[in-house]
Enzyme design. Sequence first.
Site, PDB file in Angstrom:
ATOM      1  CE1 TYR A 103      -3.937   2.063   0.882  1.00 23.17           C
ATOM      2  CE2 TYR A 103      -2.822   2.777   2.577  1.00 23.17           C
ATOM      3  CZ  TYR A 103      -3.664   3.481   1.816  1.00 23.17           C
ATOM      4  OH  TYR A 103      -4.536   4.291   1.671  1.00 23.17           O
ATOM      5  CE  LYS A 157       2.139   6.053   7.883  1.00 27.50           C
ATOM      6  NZ  LYS A 157       0.629   5.593   7.850  1.00 27.50           N
ATOM      7  CG  ASP A 179       5.625   3.217   0.971  1.00 25.86           C
ATOM      8  OD1 ASP A 179       5.590   3.865   1.786  1.00 25.86           O
ATOM      9  OD2 ASP A 179       4.475   2.585   0.556  1.00 25.86           O
TER      10      ASP A 179
HETATM   11  N1  HOZ Z   1      -3.682   3.383   5.761  1.00 24.69           N
HETATM   12  C1  HOZ Z   1      -3.456   3.027   6.733  1.00 24.69           C
HETATM   13  C2  HOZ Z   1      -2.335   2.075   8.134  1.00 24.69           C
HETATM   14  N2  HOZ Z   1      -1.495   1.191   6.605  1.00 24.69           N
HETATM   15  C3  HOZ Z   1      -4.117   3.514   8.509  1.00 24.69           C
HETATM   16  C4  HOZ Z   1      -4.178   5.108   8.570  1.00 24.69           C
HETATM   17  C5  HOZ Z   1      -4.841   5.523   9.314  1.00 24.69           C
HETATM   18  O1  HOZ Z   1      -6.492   4.970   9.372  1.00 24.69           O
HETATM   19  O2  HOZ Z   1      -4.457   6.770   9.685  1.00 24.69           O
END
Ligand code: HOZ
Length: 429
Positions: A144, A267, A239
Amino acid sequence: MIYKRSSALFAEAQKVIPGGVNSPVRAFKAVGGDPIFVKEAKGAYLYDEDGNSLIDYINSWGPMILGHAHTPVVNAVIEKAKKGTSFGMPTEIETEIAELAVSMVSNIDKIRFVNSGTEACMSAVRLARGFTNRDKIIKFAGCYHGHSDSFLIQAGSGAVTFGSPNSPGVTAGTAKDTLLARYNDLDNVKNIIDSNKGEIACIIIEPVAGNMGCIPPVEGFMEGIRALCDDNDILLIFDEVMTGFRLAKGGAQELLGIKADIVAFGKVIGGGLPVGAFAAREEIMNHLAPLGPVYQAGTLSGNPLAMAAGLAMLKELNDYPEIFDSINKKTQYLHEGISKVLNEKNIVHTINRKGSMISVHFSEEAVVDFESAAKGNNDIFKKFFHGMLAQGIYIAPSAFETWFISEALTYDDLDKTIAAVSIVAEDLF
Ligand code: HOZ
């Protein structure tokens, strides 16, 4: 535990926010029940709206390496906010954090700050396409890279949880340029490259996958990918939104000993504020506007609050590199403790771990790619999740996510977690 207020807040939220959440995984659809609304957090603990305290293994999906509301980060943001929150003009602190990031990661000369991991990966791919003059990209099933169109093809994380690995809204024209490969399967990648000779701009990969549980690369896989990229003039994009500044100072590149051509961060580099970044050697980065033709921009890019938080965070990680060893050891302790308990109770499971990332799969076969991750027993996972929650332990509400260990977790917290697994395991079948 009582979640009355959380449920009431969720009901209210659903009236004005689609699904009551601003990011799908948070809605608990993969595990059932209502999501917990968090009121505040400090160190290793979350405090919810019903007054429950929970040991946190999500850590905002990675960035809280030092725990929540870490004092130097909070103070840096407070002091910065007093001087203005956004200018849309250059500020000195952007260069300061850029210099620090470039010094921590061995093979990047320049870095561009954006607002999220999604933006970072999207911009990295655009840059790769602009640099190589090629259109196609290779991504891996279950990886992802945020929610930009090119990546929502067999995507992991919430996309798979909610049955939209290939999201409506992504045009066939966009999808045709994303070629899908199997994680940890070098022959598959080689075949795709051979069938698309001279057309592939880049391979984008999570060097340690974190969106189908935690899946580390098998021996030789990442080395093989690097060699295939070199042989075919393809740019390799790591990534490192989850792994950057977490697995080592220099991220997964340092830990695995593999150098990517472009690295995407998120992040962590904002200390938990909305930040992303992408970085590469000078020759590639100079293709970006205003130096080069590849366009990318944003009013909030390099935002002073985000830069202050990120700088405070990176400084700590740079000044106290023993933190990496410490969180790795804590993760190993947790791994061994949970394994022991589940083995004693004869619960079929597989635990994957790399550095301070870990995931528990209720599956007897090795979990090495999306296909094997999807074979895990989701009914058991749901029971496990809710059992752990009842014991005051908050793990990711989906089997297709990773647990992140923070330095704020004490061995006492880890023992409490292992004890909770022992209680929950009694009632899993
Ligand atoms: N897609 C995020 C984890 N792989 C989650 C993001 C979120 O809900 O803060």
